[in-house]
Design a protein around this motif. Structure first.
Motif, PDB file in Angstrom:
ATOM      1  N   VAL A  37       0.842  -1.201   0.000  1.00 47.16           N
ATOM      2  CA  VAL A  37       0.000   0.000   0.000  1.00 47.16           C
ATOM      3  C   VAL A  37       0.875   1.249   0.000  1.00 47.16           C
ATOM      4  CG1 VAL A  37      -1.767   1.296   1.236  1.00 47.16           C
ATOM      5  CG2 VAL A  37      -1.907  -1.200   1.125  1.00 47.16           C
ATOM      6  N   LYS A  38       1.966   1.204   0.743  1.00 41.93           N
ATOM      7  CA  LYS A  38       2.861   2.364   0.810  1.00 41.93           C
ATOM      8  C   LYS A  38       3.438   2.684  -0.561  1.00 41.93           C
ATOM      9  CE  LYS A  38       6.992   4.177   3.078  1.00 41.93           C
ATOM     10  NZ  LYS A  38       8.058   3.921   4.086  1.00 41.93           N
ATOM     11  N   SER A  39       3.782   1.650  -1.331  1.00 47.52           N
ATOM     12  CA  SER A  39       4.353   1.903  -2.658  1.00 47.52           C
ATOM     13  C   SER A  39       3.365   2.624  -3.560  1.00 47.52           C
ATOM     14  CB  SER A  39       4.790   0.578  -3.305  1.00 47.52           C
ATOM     15  OG  SER A  39       3.669  -0.240  -3.607  1.00 47.52           O
ATOM     16  N   VAL A  40       2.074   2.301  -3.432  1.00 47.00           N
ATOM     17  CA  VAL A  40       1.045   2.983  -4.233  1.00 47.00           C
ATOM     18  C   VAL A  40       0.841   4.411  -3.729  1.00 47.00           C
ATOM     19  CG1 VAL A  40      -1.356   2.897  -5.019  1.00 47.00           C
ATOM     20  CG2 VAL A  40      -0.061   0.773  -4.742  1.00 47.00           C
ATOM     21  N   VAL A  41       0.918   4.594  -2.422  1.00 50.41           N
ATOM     22  CA  VAL A  41       0.808   5.942  -1.847  1.00 50.41           C
ATOM     23  C   VAL A  41       1.940   6.834  -2.352  1.00 50.41           C
ATOM     24  CG1 VAL A  41       0.991   7.287   0.292  1.00 50.41           C
ATOM     25  CG2 VAL A  41      -0.442   5.224   0.221  1.00 50.41           C
ATOM     26  N   VAL A  42       3.154   6.307  -2.360  1.00 53.67           N
ATOM     27  CA  VAL A  42       4.311   7.080  -2.825  1.00 53.67           C
ATOM     28  C   VAL A  42       4.120   7.514  -4.276  1.00 53.67           C
ATOM     29  CG1 VAL A  42       6.775   6.945  -3.365  1.00 53.67           C
ATOM     30  CG2 VAL A  42       5.922   6.061  -1.191  1.00 53.67           C
ATOM     31  N   GLU A  43       3.605   6.614  -5.109  1.00 53.90           N
ATOM     32  CA  GLU A  43       3.357   6.964  -6.509  1.00 53.90           C
ATOM     33  C   GLU A  43       2.312   8.074  -6.628  1.00 53.90           C
ATOM     34  OE1 GLU A  43       2.231   3.361  -8.418  1.00 53.90           O
ATOM     35  OE2 GLU A  43       4.230   2.443  -8.283  1.00 53.90           O
ATOM     36  N   ALA A  44       1.272   8.003  -5.807  1.00 55.66           N
ATOM     37  CA  ALA A  44       0.231   9.034  -5.842  1.00 55.66           C
ATOM     38  C   ALA A  44       0.787  10.384  -5.399  1.00 55.66           C
ATOM     39  CB  ALA A  44      -0.940   8.618  -4.955  1.00 55.66           C
ATOM     40  N   LEU A  45       1.634  10.386  -4.390  1.00 54.06           N
ATOM     41  CA  LEU A  45       2.216  11.638  -3.912  1.00 54.06           C
ATOM     42  C   LEU A  45       3.155  12.250  -4.955  1.00 54.06           C
ATOM     43  CD1 LEU A  45       2.879  10.772  -0.156  1.00 54.06           C
ATOM     44  CD2 LEU A  45       0.997  12.086  -1.146  1.00 54.06           C
ATOM     45  N   ASP A  46       3.833  11.415  -5.725  1.00 55.51           N
ATOM     46  CA  ASP A  46       4.661  11.929  -6.815  1.00 55.51           C
ATOM     47  C   ASP A  46       3.800  12.645  -7.855  1.00 55.51           C
ATOM     48  OD1 ASP A  46       7.086  11.140  -5.826  1.00 55.51           O
ATOM     49  OD2 ASP A  46       7.136   9.226  -6.906  1.00 55.51           O
ATOM     50  N   ARG A  47       2.603  12.123  -8.096  1.00 53.32           N
ATOM     51  CA  ARG A  47       1.689  12.777  -9.043  1.00 53.32           C
ATOM     52  C   ARG A  47       1.256  14.148  -8.509  1.00 53.32           C
ATOM     53  NH1 ARG A  47      -2.896   8.486  -9.827  1.00 53.32           N
ATOM     54  NH2 ARG A  47      -3.799  10.202 -11.062  1.00 53.32           N
ATOM     55  N   VAL A  48       1.093  14.251  -7.193  1.00 53.63           N
ATOM     56  CA  VAL A  48       0.757  15.552  -6.595  1.00 53.63           C
ATOM     57  C   VAL A  48       1.902  16.535  -6.816  1.00 53.63           C
ATOM     58  CG1 VAL A  48       0.241  16.776  -4.461  1.00 53.63           C
ATOM     59  CG2 VAL A  48      -0.765  14.517  -4.874  1.00 53.63           C
ATOM     60  N   ARG A  49       3.122  16.088  -6.595  1.00 54.00           N
ATOM     61  CA  ARG A  49       4.282  16.968  -6.746  1.00 54.00           C
ATOM     62  C   ARG A  49       4.431  17.468  -8.183  1.00 54.00           C
ATOM     63  NH1 ARG A  49       6.292  12.701  -3.493  1.00 54.00           N
ATOM     64  NH2 ARG A  49       6.668  13.385  -1.338  1.00 54.00           N
ATOM     65  N   HIS A  50       3.988  16.645  -9.147  1.00 52.07           N
ATOM     66  CA  HIS A  50       4.081  17.046 -10.546  1.00 52.07           C
ATOM     67  C   HIS A  50       2.826  17.765 -11.036  1.00 52.07           C
ATOM     68  CE1 HIS A  50       7.324  13.992 -10.412  1.00 52.07           C
ATOM     69  NE2 HIS A  50       7.859  14.723 -11.387  1.00 52.07           N
ATOM     70  N   GLY A  51       1.918  18.043 -10.111  1.00 54.16           N
ATOM     71  CA  GLY A  51       0.726  18.779 -10.481  1.00 54.16           C
ATOM     72  C   GLY A  51      -0.310  17.973 -11.235  1.00 54.16           C
ATOM     73  N   GLU A  52      -0.206  16.643 -11.189  1.00 50.55           N
ATOM     74  CA  GLU A  52      -1.135  15.780 -11.907  1.00 50.55           C
ATOM     75  C   GLU A  52      -2.324  15.357 -11.048  1.00 50.55           C
ATOM     76  OE1 GLU A  52       1.257  12.502 -13.030  1.00 50.55           O
ATOM     77  OE2 GLU A  52       2.644  13.673 -14.283  1.00 50.55           O
ATOM     78  N   LEU A  53      -2.252  15.631  -9.746  1.00 50.48           N
ATOM     79  CA  LEU A  53      -3.286  15.173  -8.814  1.00 50.48           C
ATOM     80  C   LEU A  53      -3.423  16.183  -7.684  1.00 50.48           C
ATOM     81  CD1 LEU A  53      -5.119  12.650  -8.132  1.00 50.48           C
ATOM     82  CD2 LEU A  53      -3.220  11.857  -6.702  1.00 50.48           C
ATOM     83  N   GLU A  54      -4.677  16.469  -7.321  1.00 47.44           N
ATOM     84  CA  GLU A  54      -4.922  17.372  -6.199  1.00 47.44           C
ATOM     85  C   GLU A  54      -4.629  16.653  -4.878  1.00 47.44           C
ATOM     86  OE1 GLU A  54      -5.727  20.612  -6.064  1.00 47.44           O
ATOM     87  OE2 GLU A  54      -5.366  20.605  -8.230  1.00 47.44           O
ATOM     88  N   PRO A  55      -4.080  17.368  -3.892  1.00 46.90           N
ATOM     89  CA  PRO A  55      -3.731  16.723  -2.614  1.00 46.90           C
ATOM     90  C   PRO A  55      -4.906  16.039  -1.935  1.00 46.90           C
ATOM     91  CG  PRO A  55      -2.669  18.851  -2.778  1.00 46.90           C
ATOM     92  CD  PRO A  55      -3.601  18.763  -3.943  1.00 46.90           C
ATOM     93  N   ASP A  56      -6.106  16.633  -2.019  1.00 41.65           N
ATOM     94  CA  ASP A  56      -7.241  16.023  -1.327  1.00 41.65           C
ATOM     95  C   ASP A  56      -7.817  14.823  -2.072  1.00 41.65           C
ATOM     96  OD1 ASP A  56      -8.281  17.361  -3.442  1.00 41.65           O
ATOM     97  OD2 ASP A  56      -9.660  18.630  -2.293  1.00 41.65           O
ATOM     98  N   ALA A  57      -7.212  14.489  -3.226  1.00 35.75           N
ATOM     99  CA  ALA A  57      -7.691  13.329  -3.998  1.00 35.75           C
ATOM    100  C   ALA A  57      -6.738  12.141  -3.901  1.00 35.75           C
ATOM    101  CB  ALA A  57      -7.886  13.719  -5.465  1.00 35.75           C
ATOM    102  N   VAL A  58      -5.747  12.268  -3.018  1.00 33.50           N
ATOM    103  CA  VAL A  58      -4.721  11.230  -2.949  1.00 33.50           C
ATOM    104  C   VAL A  58      -5.298   9.880  -2.531  1.00 33.50           C
ATOM    105  CG1 VAL A  58      -2.674  10.461  -1.683  1.00 33.50           C
ATOM    106  CG2 VAL A  58      -2.783  12.782  -2.598  1.00 33.50           C
ATOM    107  N   VAL A  59      -6.069   9.851  -1.460  1.00 34.42           N
ATOM    108  CA  VAL A  59      -6.582   8.564  -0.964  1.00 34.42           C
ATOM    109  C   VAL A  59      -7.472   7.899  -2.001  1.00 34.42           C
ATOM    110  CG1 VAL A  59      -7.995   7.455   0.796  1.00 34.42           C
ATOM    111  CG2 VAL A  59      -6.377   9.242   1.452  1.00 34.42           C
ATOM    112  N   ASP A  60      -8.330   8.682  -2.656  1.00 36.74           N
ATOM    113  CA  ASP A  60      -9.180   8.114  -3.705  1.00 36.74           C
ATOM    114  C   ASP A  60      -8.333   7.530  -4.837  1.00 36.74           C
ATOM    115  OD1 ASP A  60     -11.507   8.758  -2.380  1.00 36.74           O
ATOM    116  OD2 ASP A  60     -11.745  10.685  -3.400  1.00 36.74           O
ATOM    117  N   ALA A  61      -7.258   8.217  -5.195  1.00 37.29           N
ATOM    118  CA  ALA A  61      -6.375   7.725  -6.249  1.00 37.29           C
ATOM    119  C   ALA A  61      -5.691   6.431  -5.823  1.00 37.29           C
ATOM    120  CB  ALA A  61      -5.334   8.780  -6.604  1.00 37.29           C
TER     121      ALA A  61
END
Length: 442
Positions: A37-61
């Motif tokens: 699960v952590k590996s998927v979380v890390v990937e989602a957070l990288d998308r936030v850093r690149h502006g591809e995902l809103e921070p409040d949408a991380v868990v859903d992603a």
């Protein structure tokens, strides 16, 4: 400068541990493990850093990207028309075999006598099932695959000695593994007799001598020699070798235990033993329809020598294989046999129903005749009449990559989804996958 820092997306990226500990991910952590699960979380957070995902949408992603299981293996709908597709894992297990594997996943009495509390013979239930299915065999043993079965025989009976085999039966068993290389790795020497297309009993007898460990008869896999050909059958060889005290080993490959009316040319263990073979080897995950395993059936004293050989320990099968094997032999018809025996008329009705369901979603497809094959070296050169749903060839790649994954066969400029290799219960899954690809393409 302060305004720029206020809009810096990196300041809005949630902490990894905060996301990982979110209550909405509790089930996933328990089911898949914290590390995955952590590996998927890390990937989602990288998308936030690149502006591809809103921070409040991380868990859903994260929830959307989590795999269904902790294994990287992906279930595939086999619509290739190859009933035993080696790259797709060969035989699909029956419901009975799957249930047996699940039941055996925890502690079992695989090598334990519950009455006496003492050690018992490992896998006795599976061995008894095989012995009952092939009473022509005086003894039975199981190793982890067909190649291991042959390697064990070569090591036990011919290490430092000779194995006589027809030149026309020196097959390659897949992925570059060749039978001569496998046998010679055991320390045995191959003596090839006859020619590629013709080998007689006299050829075998001329090569038999004091250094002969055994005579090997191999069922060719994946090819057929046609034209000016001849070969010595098991019965002829058994009669000829009767006075030479040399064992006759038949490597049948496909694991067919008894004759099948739809495969008249496919050798089976029972017939080979009745015809005089001293030992028969085969695979469990081919026409037997069970898990990967190597079957050894034959004269009791020879099988016991194999069972007691030190190398047998290295080739030992696990409890899950034993459970699935016993359930396959004792239980209902394996999926591969159900697929092989399915009437063409029933396949046609299924294909028409699939096409009709696709039409209700605006997807155009049609029903065409097809030709299925056994695969995995079984019944080489023989096809079985089948029926397929035809869709555009360009859909092959997205169907493979989709969820569910569907693998078909591109032929004559179209993608054929052959229903003989698809269990009827998967027809709705097939429809869902095709509709998703059609809409995505549109």
């Amino acid at each position: 400068m302060s305004a720029g820092r206020g809009h810096d997306v990196r300041r809005r990226v949630p902490r990894t541990d905060a996301v990982l500990d979110d209550d909405r991910l509790a089930d996933a952590r328990a089911r898949l493990g914290r590390s995955l699960v952590k590996s998927v979380v890390v990937e989602a957070l990288d998308r936030v850093r690149h502006g591809e995902l809103e921070p409040d949408a991380v868990v859903d992603a994260v929830l959307a990207d989590l795999p269904p299981t902790a294994s990287s293996l992906v279930p595939v709908v086999n619509a290739t028309g190859v009933l035993l597709h080696t790259n797709l894992g060969r035989a699909a297990l029956s419901g009975a075999a799957i249930a047996a594997v699940v039941a055996a996943a925890g502690p079992t009495d695989v090598e334990f006598d519950r009455v006496t509390g003492a050690r018992a013979r490992r896998g006795r239930g599976a061995l008894a099932a095989l012995a009952q299915a092939v009473p022509e065999a005086g003894g039975v043993h199981v190793v982890n695959n067909g190649a291991a079965a042959l390697a064990l025989v070569a090591t036990a009976f011919a290490q430092g000695r000779e194995i006589v085999v027809s030149r026309g039966e020196m097959v390659e068993i897949g992925d570059g593994f060749r039978l001569p290389d496998l046998i010679e790795s055991t320390g045995a020497k191959l003596v090839e007799v006859g020619t590629t297309n013709r080998t007689t009993v006299r050829d075998y007898l001329a090569a038999v001598g004091p250094d002969t460990g055994f005579v090997l008869k191999v069922h060719p896999s994946n090819f057929v020699v046609q034209g000016f050909t001849s070969s010595a059958c098991v019965r002829e060889l058994a009669v000829a070798l009767a006075d030479h005290q040399v064992p006759l080993v038949a490597d049948l490959g496909s694991g067919l235990l008894r004759p099948h009316p739809l495969l008249p040319d496919e050798p089976d263990a029972a017939t080979a033993l009745r015809d005089g073979a001293d030992l028969v080897t085969g695979s469990g995950d081919k026409l037997l329809g069970g898990p990967q395993a190597g079957l050894l059936l034959g004269r009791a004293e020879l099988v016991e020598r194999l069972r007691r050989h030190p190398l047998a320990r290295a080739f030992r099968v696990d409890k899950l294989t034993l459970a699935a094997l016993e359930a396959t032999v004792r239980g209902p018809a394996a999926p591969v046999l159900e697929a092989l025996e399915a009437p063409t008329e029933s396949l046609c009705r299924r294909a028409e129903a699939v096409v009709a369901l696709l039409a209700t979603s605006g997807v155009q497809a049609d029903v065409v005749e097809s030709a299925a094959t056994v695969g995995a070296g079984g019944a080489p050169g023989r096809t079985v009449a089948s029926v397929a749903v035809r869709v555009p060839a360009g859909w092959a790649a997205p169907l493979r990559r989709g969820t569910p994954s569907v693998v078909g066969r591109v032929e004559r400029g179209a993608l054929l989804l052959d229903l003989r290799s698809v269990p009827p219960a998967q027809d709705p899954v097939l429809v869902t996958a095709v509709v998703a690809v059609a809409r995505g393409g549109a």
